[in-house]
Scaffold this motif. Structure first.
Motif, PDB file in Angstrom:
ATOM      1  N   GLY A  30       0.486  -0.530  -0.453  1.00 32.89           N
ATOM      2  CA  GLY A  30       0.160  -0.171  -0.123  1.00 32.89           C
ATOM      3  C   GLY A  30       1.146   1.369  -0.108  1.00 32.89           C
ATOM      4  N   THR A  46      -4.340  -5.504  -5.066  1.00 33.47           N
ATOM      5  CA  THR A  46      -5.140  -3.472  -4.602  1.00 33.47           C
ATOM      6  C   THR A  46      -6.360  -4.279  -3.799  1.00 33.47           C
ATOM      7  OG1 THR A  46      -7.057  -4.482  -6.806  1.00 33.47           O
ATOM      8  CG2 THR A  46      -4.279  -2.584  -7.127  1.00 33.47           C
ATOM      9  N   SER A  47      -6.245  -5.487  -2.644  1.00 33.69           N
ATOM     10  CA  SER A  47      -7.225  -5.745  -1.866  1.00 33.69           C
ATOM     11  C   SER A  47      -8.028  -4.676  -1.190  1.00 33.69           C
ATOM     12  CB  SER A  47      -7.345  -7.567  -1.973  1.00 33.69           C
ATOM     13  OG  SER A  47      -6.522  -7.779  -1.045  1.00 33.69           O
ATOM     14  N   ALA A  49      -5.534  -1.379  -0.880  1.00 28.58           N
ATOM     15  CA  ALA A  49      -5.514  -0.347  -0.104  1.00 28.58           C
ATOM     16  C   ALA A  49      -4.901  -0.402  -2.368  1.00 28.58           C
ATOM     17  CB  ALA A  49      -4.172   0.250   0.159  1.00 28.58           C
ATOM     18  N   ALA A  50      -4.869   1.252  -2.354  1.00 25.31           N
ATOM     19  CA  ALA A  50      -4.211   1.469  -3.274  1.00 25.31           C
ATOM     20  C   ALA A  50      -2.908   1.806  -3.482  1.00 25.31           C
ATOM     21  CB  ALA A  50      -4.726   2.863  -3.542  1.00 25.31           C
ATOM     22  N   GLN A  51      -2.290   1.461  -4.839  1.00 32.81           N
ATOM     23  CA  GLN A  51      -0.764   1.021  -4.930  1.00 32.81           C
ATOM     24  C   GLN A  51      -0.405   2.171  -5.778  1.00 32.81           C
ATOM     25  OE1 GLN A  51       0.610  -1.559  -3.086  1.00 32.81           O
ATOM     26  NE2 GLN A  51      -1.103  -2.918  -2.483  1.00 32.81           N
ATOM     27  N   ASP A  70      -2.530  -6.671 -11.819  1.00 33.71           N
ATOM     28  CA  ASP A  70      -3.629  -6.601 -10.993  1.00 33.71           C
ATOM     29  C   ASP A  70      -3.930  -7.931 -10.554  1.00 33.71           C
ATOM     30  OD1 ASP A  70      -5.913  -5.447  -9.201  1.00 33.71           O
ATOM     31  OD2 ASP A  70      -7.306  -5.528 -10.269  1.00 33.71           O
ATOM     32  N   SER A  74      -9.581  -5.971  -8.235  1.00 39.81           N
ATOM     33  CA  SER A  74      -9.496  -5.007  -6.983  1.00 39.81           C
ATOM     34  C   SER A  74      -9.400  -3.932  -7.562  1.00 39.81           C
ATOM     35  CB  SER A  74     -10.023  -5.252  -5.586  1.00 39.81           C
ATOM     36  OG  SER A  74      -8.744  -5.520  -5.327  1.00 39.81           O
ATOM     37  N   THR A  77     -11.332  -0.063  -7.300  1.00 35.25           N
ATOM     38  CA  THR A  77     -12.025   0.052  -5.844  1.00 35.25           C
ATOM     39  C   THR A  77     -10.489   0.638  -5.556  1.00 35.25           C
ATOM     40  OG1 THR A  77     -13.463  -2.151  -5.825  1.00 35.25           O
ATOM     41  CG2 THR A  77     -12.126  -1.064  -3.511  1.00 35.25           C
ATOM     42  N   ASN A  78      -9.893  -0.166  -5.589  1.00 40.21           N
ATOM     43  CA  ASN A  78      -8.341   0.560  -5.159  1.00 40.21           C
ATOM     44  C   ASN A  78      -7.298   0.634  -6.969  1.00 40.21           C
ATOM     45  OD1 ASN A  78      -9.445   0.999  -2.448  1.00 40.21           O
ATOM     46  ND2 ASN A  78      -8.232  -1.459  -2.521  1.00 40.21           N
ATOM     47  N   ASN A  79      -7.408   1.512  -7.122  1.00 37.90           N
ATOM     48  CA  ASN A  79      -6.366   2.018  -8.215  1.00 37.90           C
ATOM     49  C   ASN A  79      -4.463   1.504  -8.651  1.00 37.90           C
ATOM     50  OD1 ASN A  79      -5.534   4.380  -7.496  1.00 37.90           O
ATOM     51  ND2 ASN A  79      -6.766   5.513  -8.647  1.00 37.90           N
ATOM     52  N   SER A 101      -7.731   1.413 -13.202  1.00 36.82           N
ATOM     53  CA  SER A 101      -8.359   1.836 -12.413  1.00 36.82           C
ATOM     54  C   SER A 101      -9.979   0.720 -12.804  1.00 36.82           C
ATOM     55  CB  SER A 101      -9.320   2.693 -12.118  1.00 36.82           C
ATOM     56  OG  SER A 101      -9.317   3.074 -13.391  1.00 36.82           O
TER      57      SER A 101
END
Length: 121
Positions: A30, A46-47, A49-51, A70, A74, A77-79, A101
């Protein structure tokens, strides 16, 4: 045509050595990470937090290729934000970024070191 034996590959017959298996990296923290030249595929989780990943800045790496995946599906949700180093361009745009995204997205990245540019598709 025919099959090539391991010995024929190692002796560089039929056009050279067999392709090496890709090296793999995982992004799960994250936080922003910088890609390294020795890793060919990054699975990005990305489950939770965004990375964010910064592509490396080695001008001698012209033609280098990275794949960003990815991994958890996800990214909607968290790009995932793909950045370039200071002084470099992304898709011809100085200091540009690409935002992933879409669930399960895979992005392909090529380094044009001579022009300090990354192509991300």
């Amino acid at each position: 045509m025919g099959f090539k034996t391991e010995t024929q590959w190692l002796n560089k017959e039929f056009g050279g050595n067999p392709p090496a298996a890709p090296s793999i990296g995982y992004l799960t923290s994250g936080t922003e990470r910088t890609a390294v030249k020795d890793v060919n595929v990054y699975f990005i989780d990305t489950s939770a937090a965004a990375q964010s990943i910064v592509l490396f800045d080695d001008e001698s790496a012209a033609g280098a290729y990275l794949m960003l995946v990815d991994h958890k599906g996800s990214a909607n949700t968290n790009n995932i934000t793909v950045k370039v180093p200071s002084g470099w361009s992304c898709n011809g745009s100085s200091g540009g970024t690409v935002t992933i995204s879409t669930n399960g997205a895979i992005k392909h990245c090529w380094c044009d070191g001579a022009n300090k540019n990354w192509i991300v598709r």
